[in-house]
Write an enzyme that holds these catalytic residues in place. Structure first.
Site, PDB file in Angstrom:
ATOM      1  N   ASP A  33      32.383 -53.571  16.369  1.00 30.70           N
ATOM      2  CA  ASP A  33      32.072 -53.524  17.802  1.00 30.70           C
ATOM      3  C   ASP A  33      30.903 -54.446  18.125  1.00 30.70           C
ATOM      4  OD1 ASP A  33      31.553 -52.321  20.506  1.00 30.70           O
ATOM      5  OD2 ASP A  33      33.009 -50.852  19.828  1.00 30.70           O
ATOM      6  N   HIS A  51      28.133 -51.155  24.316  1.00 26.99           N
ATOM      7  CA  HIS A  51      29.468 -50.665  23.985  1.00 26.99           C
ATOM      8  C   HIS A  51      29.533 -50.080  22.570  1.00 26.99           C
ATOM      9  CE1 HIS A  51      33.811 -51.164  22.970  1.00 26.99           C
ATOM     10  NE2 HIS A  51      34.017 -50.999  24.261  1.00 26.99           N
ATOM     11  N   SER A  71      38.643 -47.885  24.861  1.00 30.16           N
ATOM     12  CA  SER A  71      37.522 -48.056  23.928  1.00 30.16           C
ATOM     13  C   SER A  71      36.842 -46.734  23.606  1.00 30.16           C
ATOM     14  CB  SER A  71      36.443 -48.948  24.555  1.00 30.16           C
ATOM     15  OG  SER A  71      36.725 -50.286  24.372  1.00 30.16           O
TER      16      SER A  71
END
Ligand SMILES: *[C@@H]1O[C@H](CO)[C@@H](O)[C@H](O)[C@H]1NC(C)=O
Ligand SMILES: *[C@@H]1O[C@H](CO)[C@@H](O)[C@H](O)[C@H]1NC(C)=O
Ligand SMILES: *[C@@H]1O[C@H](CO)[C@@H](O)[C@H](O)[C@H]1NC(C)=O
Length: 771
Positions: A143, A216, A545
């Site tokens: 990620d 994220h 996600s």
């Protein structure tokens, strides 16, 4: 299903990202524009002994050895390099070079939109205790890196890392070697592929290290394996306990996503390192276009990982609600779509005529004056860009003091609020377009703002055109729990059919992906905007996600409970125990329309952690089975070798076989209608007993409408654990009237049950009328 607006939208998105990368390339160097990154597969065993290492050998085959980006040795054998067209051709002609795969750019699967979930720890309590919360398992998160200071990653009461762990804590900018602990046991970053295309990164905008400058990766890692943190909330919303699915599992982060996206050469390096380090699970909330598996570096990397026993969970993408939008579809990956939970953040619009329209928001600053109505403006009547509230598209003279209606699309939702605020607006109403339907994503806006559905947007614009003067206000109501129906399939969640293998039902399952609370770096604004100075240790985001790491964490818990299970066995347990009803027992609906959802939307259904731990029977799959599947799917021996690193034998018999015979835990039959004859097919399946040694399973058949479905035998009697028994599924139906090029689907299921376990295998029947 697959409506033409959805295709138009996908094409626009693709061409946008393509033109961005062109712009970036032009600003670098002339050579970078002529050259492109390729991932080169070689026959590893062909290395002449004069070369001390594979790298020396690879360098010898290139005119400029500096063009090598990464070398790969675990899930893939070869290297990546920036090459001109001529260099690529020359390399391809060498006898030890198997293939060159052109690089793709991938993107994160977040909608960057606050929303909420507090993980339902009551659901997982039994599972957590049985597995000691997954403390011996390592989840690798590929990620944007991590913010190691977050309380979600504290290592209180954790023992030493698992003895076979070989990973490292790689230091870098703002990431000293002490950043890791007994929770975060590994951290690496891969940027050579990114920089080969974009030039050297700007260190004032991102960190050359595993540190997360986006948010994220911190968020997804905390969903998979965050510790219990109380109290947690963002901007006063979603107050409560924050916890990941496997709170004691260890984390290893592999940073591959940078400001311009995630490059294949770096992603493959992360897979290679994660498997060599010894992770048990890989969590990948990243994706892109669907291409055949031998050209898809994520599919290739995941094959190697799965072969090494690593469970790979990947996000289905946010291309929904149109059909054929699911991504990461290889059958050796577990593909996760997004569902809603039972909380939301109501922020209603009240129009001057007294009409109240429901919206959602997690705006947490000073509100509008209660009881006061503000002038309402829709700037779209005088041009395209102003309806979208793009940068510099609004005239401050007309915006000042008003609530502005902005439409979704092109720029981020939070950015639109920033544009309105800069123009002197006091509030914003964000409306969905017809493509977004009625699915709402609540954002952490920089001014009082709310999101409303497509139909509400039409109503508000109609009101503005008729009222004089139009006025409105927004009423923020905080966090609401117990919202029904839940779960629903999130509007944006990537939908089937599977664009690459119609015989494999994708997504496999859905998991919470709407309004998810997760950890957040205290260096990044919750809106993601550079100009926003607010900070929060948690944030609420939506996207597949966020759904993917739920399943990654669950995968770790299942592996902790059943150390001998293969990745396919773990997926089977999740699939055969998933549910397709909401909490009130009604059929699960689609957030975008309110209509009942189908297998294309949710796969087998929503994951059920407590049931998945005791599935009774599993459908297992070996590496050889995947090779047969690739033979049956007409992949050439060469292309199968690219994926599996082995020379496959696709005998004539295998070629004549049927891809649907892969021992998958769901069934998908695809009929091409020629003429008016009865159409029939059959599937062979093998189930392994993982329940009670002596158990007798009886079948219940739920045939699709107007379809004959039989299962032989109808009883499976097991005498020991690990015993495997086969059954044969036959399906027959008559053609239906369809216009050329169109399809129709029907669904059914096959349910095996003993006294204790219910093993549900969903069945999808697609009938297609050729052109
Ligand atoms: C890096 O980004 C900062 C902030 O946007 C900018 O001021 C600076 O000029 C950039 N540096 C380079 C080398 O591009
Ligand atoms: C939803 O259901 C209604 C009523 O059955 C139907 O008219 C409509 O076309 C459906 N919408 C979609 C997008 O399928
Ligand atoms: C593979 O090719 C054969 C022969 O051309 C065809 O009958 C079959 O449908 C193909 N299978 C797939 C999965 O494409």
């Amino acid at each position: 299903m697959a409506s033409s607006p959805s295709y138009a939208c996908i094409i626009i998105l693709l061409s946008l990202s393509f033109s961005f990368s062109l712009v970036v390339t032009v600003t670098v160097t002339v050579t970078a524009r002529e050259k492109q990154t390729f991932i080169v597969q070689v026959q590893q065993e062909a290395k002449p002994s004069i070369f001390p290492t594979h790298r020396h050998w690879y360098e010898s085959s290139l005119p400029d050895k500096a063009s090598i980006i990464h070398t790969y040795q675990t899930v893939f054998h070869g290297f990546s390099a920036t090459l001109s067209h001529a260099e690529a051709q020359k390399l391809q002609s060498l006898s030890h070079v198997i293939t060159l795969i052109p690089e793709h750019l991938r993107h994160l699967h977040t909608t960057r939109s606050p929303h909420f979930l507090g993980l339902n720890t009551a659901d997982t309590a039994g599972l957590l205790k049985e597995t000691d919360f997954g403390s011996d398992l390592v989840i690798g998160v590929i990620d944007t890196g991590i913010s190691p200071e977050s309380q979600s990653f504290n290592d209180r009461d954790l023992g030493l890392p698992p003895p076979n762990w070989k990973g490292q804590c790689v230091a870098g900018e703002h990431f000293p070697p002490t950043s890791c602990n007994r929770k975060l046991i590994g951290a690496r970053y891969f940027c050579a592929g990114y920089e080969a295309t974009n030039g050297k990164m700007n260190s004032t905008l991102e960190y050359r290290s595993p540190r997360d400058s986006d948010g994220h990766g911190t968020h997804t890692a905390s969903i998979a394996a965050g510790r219990y943190v109380f109290p947690a909330s963002t901007m006063g919303y979603a107050k409560g306990m924050a916890a990941g699915m496997a709170p004691k599992a260890r984390l290893a982060v592999y940073k591959v996503c940078w400001n311009a996206g995630c490059y294949d050469s770096d992603i493959l390096a992360a897979f290679d390192a994660a498997v060599a380090d010894g992770v048990d699970v890989i969590s990948l909330s990243v994706g892109g276009v669907v291409v055949p598996y031998h050209l898809d570096v994520i599919a290739v990397g995941a094959f190697g990982a799965s072969e090494a026993g690593v469970f790979v969970s990947a996000s289905a993408g946010n291309g929904g609600p149109g059909g054929l939008t699911v991504t990461n579809v290889a059958p050796w990956m577990t593909t996760v779509g997004a569902g809603s939970i039972d909380r939301d953040f109501p922020a209603d619009v009240m129009l001057g005529n007294g009409r109240v329209i429901g919206g959602v928001s997690v705006y947490g600053g000073p509100g509008l004056t209660p009881g006061r109505l503000y002038p309402l403006l829709y700037a779209g009547s005088d041009g395209y860009s102003s309806s979208l509230c793009l940068e510099d598209s609004l005239d401050p003279k007309s915006v000042k003091g008003k609530i502005v209606v902005c439409e979704r699309g092109v720029n981020s939702r939070a950015e639109k609020g920033q544009v309105v605020k800069k123009g002197g607006g006091v509030g914003m109403i964000l409306t969905n377009g017809p493509f977004d339907g009625e699915g709402l994503v609540a954002d952490c806006h920089v001014l009082p703002a709310t999101s409303v559905g497509s139909a509400a947007g039409d109503e508000i614009r109609r009101y503005i055109s008729l009222a004089s003067p139009p006025t409105a206000t927004i009423i923020f109501k905080g966090t609401r729990v117990g919202m029904m129906p839940a779960p629903k399939v999130a509007s944006f969640s990537g939908r089937g059919p599977n664009p690459e293998s119609a015989e494999i039902l994708k997504p496999d399952v859905i998991a919470p992906g709407l309004n998810i609370l997760g950890a957040w770096p205290n260096t990044v604004a919750p809106s993601g905007l550079a100009s926003d100075s607010r900070r929060s240790d948690f944030n609420i985001l939506s996207g597949t996600s966020m759904a993917c790491p739920h399943v990654s964490g669950l995968g770790a818990l299942l592996k902790a409970a059943h150390p001998d299970w293969s990745p396919a066995a773990i997926r089977s347990a999740l699939v055969t125990t998933a549910y397709s009803v909401d909490k009130e027992g009604g059929p699960m609906v689609d957030e975008s329309t309110g209509n009942v959802s189908s297998l294309f939307d949710y796969g087998a259904g929503h994951v059920d952690p407590q049931k998945a731990i005791h599935p009774g029977l599993i459908y297992d799959i070996s590496t050889y089975d995947y090779v047969d599947f690739l033979c049956n799917s007409n992949y050439s021996t060469h292309n199968i070798r690219v994926i599996t690193r082995k020379v496959a034998e696709c005998s004539g018999a295998k070629r004549a076989g049927h891809a649907g015979n892969l021992n998958y835990p769901s069934l998908s039959a695809v009929f091409q209608q020629y003429g008016k004859h009865l159409m029939s097919t059959h599937f062979i399946r093998t189930v392994t007993n993982v329940g009670d040694p002596h158990s007798v399973y009886k079948v219940t058949i739920v045939p699709p409408p107007h379809t004959e479905l039989t299962v032989e035998p109808d009883t499976l009697s097991f005498r020991r654990l690990g015993q495997k028994l086969n059954f044969l599924v036959s399906l027959q139906t008559m053609p239906v009237n369809l216009s050329p090029g169109s399809s129709t689907v029907r669904t059914g299921s096959i349910v095996w049950s003993d006294a204790k376990h219910t093993v549900t295998t969903p069945l999808l029947l697609t009938m297609h009328q050729p052109l």
